[in-house]
Design a protein around this motif. Sequence first.
Motif, short mmCIF file in Angstrom:
data_model
loop_
_atom_site.label_atom_id
_atom_site.label_comp_id
_atom_site.label_asym_id
_atom_site.label_seq_id
_atom_site.Cartn_x
_atom_site.Cartn_y
_atom_site.Cartn_z
N ALA A 58 0.81 -1.22 0.00
CA ALA A 58 0.00 0.00 0.00
C ALA A 58 0.84 1.27 0.00
N GLU A 74 -3.85 0.24 -9.05
CA GLU A 74 -5.21 0.27 -8.51
C GLU A 74 -5.24 -0.29 -7.09
N LYS A 118 -2.77 -0.42 -4.91
CA LYS A 118 -2.10 0.49 -3.97
C LYS A 118 -3.02 1.63 -3.58
N THR A 119 -3.73 2.21 -4.55
CA THR A 119 -4.67 3.29 -4.26
C THR A 119 -5.78 2.80 -3.34
N PHE A 120 -6.30 1.60 -3.63
CA PHE A 120 -7.36 1.02 -2.81
C PHE A 120 -6.88 0.81 -1.37
N GLN A 177 -4.46 2.36 0.19
CA GLN A 177 -4.24 3.64 0.85
C GLN A 177 -5.56 4.24 1.33
N ASP A 178 -6.62 4.04 0.53
CA ASP A 178 -7.94 4.56 0.91
C ASP A 178 -8.65 3.67 1.92
N ASN A 179 -8.26 2.39 1.97
CA ASN A 179 -8.91 1.42 2.86
C ASN A 179 -7.85 0.61 3.60
N PRO A 180 -7.16 1.23 4.57
CA PRO A 180 -6.01 0.58 5.21
C PRO A 180 -6.33 -0.70 5.97
#
Length: 216
Positions: free
Chosen positions: A117, A178, A180-182, A184-187
């Motif tokens: 992430a 995709e 990694k972004t997910f 970061q937004d949903n740790p």
Amino acid sequence: MTEKKNRIPMDPAKVKRILHASLAVFSAHSYRGAKTDEIAEQAEVSKGIIFRYYGDKAHLYIATLKFATDNLTQVVDYSVWQDARSLDEMIVNATKYKIQLQLQFPNEFKLLLDAYAGLGDAPAKLKHKVTEFYANQTNDNIGNLIDPILDRLAIRDDVDKATIQRLMVGMMDQVAAETKTFMQDNPEADLTDFDKIITHVRQYIDILEHGFLKKS
């Protein structure tokens, strides 16, 4: 992230305890929140031994990533990928299998997903090392995993496997971005939360196999 210099021989028993402890602590608290004092206490070694063996916390983190990966590599069943009849079936089977592995190896998966992430506000040099680590893992595994499937598919005579592999690597780079972004937004997400990304992967593979133009 300083260069690691071993000043004393590394005791295998201590190394094993340190890596087991660092896996538990890093997976529980991520990189910034993990304390080397806690790792030393759990490993029953001095904090000085950890720094003599690994140089600094960042090198210990990379060593722990490799340790977690090795733990999974020793038990993973590659036939889940290699025996699939199609690339789409491979994705579905692999996803189900990874969820099973996650239940068996929660610390390993938590650590690897955290690292994937992006590590938040971790040092830039460490982030670069982690990115390099994952890139090497992808390059080492992609051919081994998909070549048996490609050998069974009716590939056009004017297309070689190396070209398909490069396309697959490009697709996996997109999936990685995709994911990694997910993350970061949903740790707190785990593999069971990746339905949308899995759908994207299946769409990418369908286009890779069949193209995007209407059949005349």
